[in-house]
Design a protein around this motif. Structure first.
Motif, PDB file in Angstrom:
ATOM      1  N   GLU A  92       0.899  -1.065  -0.098  1.00  0.00           N
ATOM      2  CA  GLU A  92      -0.053  -0.045  -0.188  1.00  0.00           C
ATOM      3  C   GLU A  92       0.830   1.248  -0.041  1.00  0.00           C
ATOM      4  O   GLU A  92       0.244   2.258  -0.210  1.00  0.00           O
ATOM      5  N   THR A  93       2.090   1.351   0.430  1.00  0.00           N
ATOM      6  CA  THR A  93       2.968   2.524   0.476  1.00  0.00           C
ATOM      7  C   THR A  93       4.001   2.354  -0.533  1.00  0.00           C
ATOM      8  O   THR A  93       4.579   1.221  -0.905  1.00  0.00           O
ATOM      9  N   THR A  94       4.266   3.606  -1.307  1.00  0.00           N
ATOM     10  CA  THR A  94       5.295   3.777  -2.238  1.00  0.00           C
ATOM     11  C   THR A  94       6.552   3.323  -1.522  1.00  0.00           C
ATOM     12  O   THR A  94       7.394   2.682  -2.362  1.00  0.00           O
ATOM     13  N   PHE A  95       6.785   3.832  -0.313  1.00  0.00           N
ATOM     14  CA  PHE A  95       8.119   3.397   0.380  1.00  0.00           C
ATOM     15  C   PHE A  95       8.334   2.031   0.138  1.00  0.00           C
ATOM     16  O   PHE A  95       9.564   1.503  -0.330  1.00  0.00           O
ATOM     17  N   GLU A  96       7.472   1.023   0.563  1.00  0.00           N
ATOM     18  CA  GLU A  96       7.597  -0.346   0.398  1.00  0.00           C
ATOM     19  C   GLU A  96       7.625  -0.871  -1.050  1.00  0.00           C
ATOM     20  O   GLU A  96       8.560  -1.932  -1.276  1.00  0.00           O
ATOM     21  N   LYS A  97       6.816  -0.261  -1.910  1.00  0.00           N
ATOM     22  CA  LYS A  97       6.963  -0.729  -3.278  1.00  0.00           C
ATOM     23  C   LYS A  97       8.432  -0.469  -3.814  1.00  0.00           C
ATOM     24  O   LYS A  97       8.735  -1.345  -4.643  1.00  0.00           O
ATOM     25  N   TRP A  98       9.119   0.326  -3.325  1.00  0.00           N
ATOM     26  CA  TRP A  98      10.458   0.406  -3.526  1.00  0.00           C
ATOM     27  C   TRP A  98      11.416  -0.529  -3.302  1.00  0.00           C
ATOM     28  O   TRP A  98      12.395  -0.841  -3.899  1.00  0.00           O
ATOM     29  N   PHE A  99      11.010  -1.255  -1.963  1.00  0.00           N
ATOM     30  CA  PHE A  99      11.642  -2.338  -1.502  1.00  0.00           C
ATOM     31  C   PHE A  99      11.585  -3.603  -2.343  1.00  0.00           C
ATOM     32  O   PHE A  99      12.467  -4.434  -2.090  1.00  0.00           O
ATOM     33  N   ALA A 100      10.772  -3.563  -3.322  1.00  0.00           N
ATOM     34  CA  ALA A 100      10.705  -4.798  -4.316  1.00  0.00           C
ATOM     35  C   ALA A 100      12.099  -4.782  -5.017  1.00  0.00           C
ATOM     36  O   ALA A 100      12.321  -5.885  -5.449  1.00  0.00           O
ATOM     37  N   VAL A 101      12.483  -3.792  -5.387  1.00  0.00           N
ATOM     38  CA  VAL A 101      14.137  -3.594  -6.042  1.00  0.00           C
ATOM     39  C   VAL A 101      15.014  -4.045  -5.058  1.00  0.00           C
ATOM     40  O   VAL A 101      15.787  -5.024  -5.616  1.00  0.00           O
ATOM     41  N   VAL A 102      15.056  -3.874  -3.762  1.00  0.00           N
ATOM     42  CA  VAL A 102      15.931  -4.442  -2.985  1.00  0.00           C
ATOM     43  C   VAL A 102      15.816  -6.203  -2.623  1.00  0.00           C
ATOM     44  O   VAL A 102      16.533  -6.823  -2.517  1.00  0.00           O
ATOM     45  N   THR A 103      14.493  -6.510  -2.452  1.00  0.00           N
ATOM     46  CA  THR A 103      14.251  -8.054  -2.302  1.00  0.00           C
ATOM     47  C   THR A 103      14.680  -8.635  -3.475  1.00  0.00           C
ATOM     48  O   THR A 103      14.998  -9.858  -3.416  1.00  0.00           O
ATOM     49  N   LEU A 104      14.338  -7.872  -4.704  1.00  0.00           N
ATOM     50  CA  LEU A 104      14.642  -8.594  -6.067  1.00  0.00           C
ATOM     51  C   LEU A 104      16.121  -8.639  -6.199  1.00  0.00           C
ATOM     52  O   LEU A 104      16.582 -10.052  -6.691  1.00  0.00           O
ATOM     53  N   LEU A 105      17.205  -7.981  -5.751  1.00  0.00           N
ATOM     54  CA  LEU A 105      18.567  -8.076  -5.692  1.00  0.00           C
ATOM     55  C   LEU A 105      18.745  -8.988  -4.763  1.00  0.00           C
ATOM     56  O   LEU A 105      19.630  -9.825  -5.053  1.00  0.00           O
ATOM     57  N   ASN A 106      18.120  -9.244  -3.612  1.00  0.00           N
ATOM     58  CA  ASN A 106      18.410 -10.301  -2.804  1.00  0.00           C
ATOM     59  C   ASN A 106      18.254 -11.623  -3.396  1.00  0.00           C
ATOM     60  O   ASN A 106      18.978 -12.648  -3.264  1.00  0.00           O
ATOM     61  N   VAL A 107      17.141 -11.895  -3.781  1.00  0.00           N
ATOM     62  CA  VAL A 107      16.516 -12.830  -4.805  1.00  0.00           C
ATOM     63  C   VAL A 107      17.951 -13.410  -5.790  1.00  0.00           C
ATOM     64  O   VAL A 107      18.327 -14.440  -6.003  1.00  0.00           O
ATOM     65  N   LEU A 108      18.192 -12.230  -6.660  1.00  0.00           N
ATOM     66  CA  LEU A 108      19.483 -12.627  -7.524  1.00  0.00           C
ATOM     67  C   LEU A 108      20.768 -12.897  -6.898  1.00  0.00           C
ATOM     68  O   LEU A 108      21.468 -13.753  -7.472  1.00  0.00           O
ATOM     69  N   LEU A 109      21.017 -12.180  -5.778  1.00  0.00           N
ATOM     70  CA  LEU A 109      22.230 -12.587  -4.977  1.00  0.00           C
ATOM     71  C   LEU A 109      21.955 -14.167  -4.490  1.00  0.00           C
ATOM     72  O   LEU A 109      23.227 -14.657  -4.642  1.00  0.00           O
ATOM     73  N   LEU A 110      20.970 -14.427  -4.007  1.00  0.00           N
ATOM     74  CA  LEU A 110      20.927 -15.778  -3.418  1.00  0.00           C
ATOM     75  C   LEU A 110      20.952 -16.786  -4.436  1.00  0.00           C
ATOM     76  O   LEU A 110      21.503 -17.929  -4.302  1.00  0.00           O
ATOM     77  N   TRP A 111      20.473 -16.621  -5.561  1.00  0.00           N
ATOM     78  CA  TRP A 111      20.838 -17.423  -6.786  1.00  0.00           C
ATOM     79  C   TRP A 111      21.908 -17.649  -7.155  1.00  0.00           C
ATOM     80  O   TRP A 111      22.602 -18.736  -7.259  1.00  0.00           O
ATOM     81  N   ARG A 112      22.844 -16.585  -7.351  1.00  0.00           N
ATOM     82  CA  ARG A 112      24.173 -16.489  -7.599  1.00  0.00           C
ATOM     83  C   ARG A 112      25.110 -17.223  -6.510  1.00  0.00           C
ATOM     84  O   ARG A 112      26.113 -18.188  -6.841  1.00  0.00           O
TER      85      ARG A 112
END
Length: 130
Positions: free
Chosen positions: A103-123
């Motif tokens: 619901e918050t724009t602030f947390e929507k931006w965290f999708a970028v951070v969590t996606l980066l976490n996903v990519l790093l964990l994959w690597r």
């Protein structure tokens, strides 16, 4: 140029430490809790429960990463560490989806951070040799 697995682990630990700082700031009410948890927390008690849980899970995640990176003595086998990190991978995938619909724009931006976490964990779990 080949990036070593420990570099990915250090980056992920850095991101998680930054998230921990955010969780502590929310817990201390320096940052309003309305920006976290998809904007769905309604009481201080909910905030204390969810933020404490987040801090505990984040500390465990850092400890697992530190073991995987051989920065501390491992208490889990390599296979167990990989399984734990695959579980975190799945949680971050779900968290990324949740952040996109927050619901918050602030947390929507965290999708970028969590996606980066996903990519790093994959690597980290699927190192590709070049």
């Amino acid at each position: 140029m080949k990036i070593h697995q420990s570099t990915y682990i250090k980056i992920l630990i850095g991101i998680t430490v930054s998230a921990l700082i955010l969780h502590f700031l929310i817990l201390l009410k320096i940052i309003p809790y309305g920006i976290a948890w998809g904007g769905r927390l309604t009481t201080d008690q909910e905030m204390y429960t969810f933020e404490t849980l987040s801090i505990i899970i984040s500390l465990f995640f850092i400890y697992v990463l530190a073991q995987k990176g051989k920065f501390v003595k491992a208490i889990f086998s390599d296979k167990t560490l990989s399984v734990i990190l695959w579980i975190f991978f799945g949680l971050f995938v779900l968290n990324t989806i949740g952040n996109v619909f927050a619901e918050t724009t602030f947390e929507k931006w965290f999708a970028v951070v969590t996606l980066l976490n996903v990519l790093l964990l994959w690597r980290i779990n699927m190192p590709i040799t070049m």
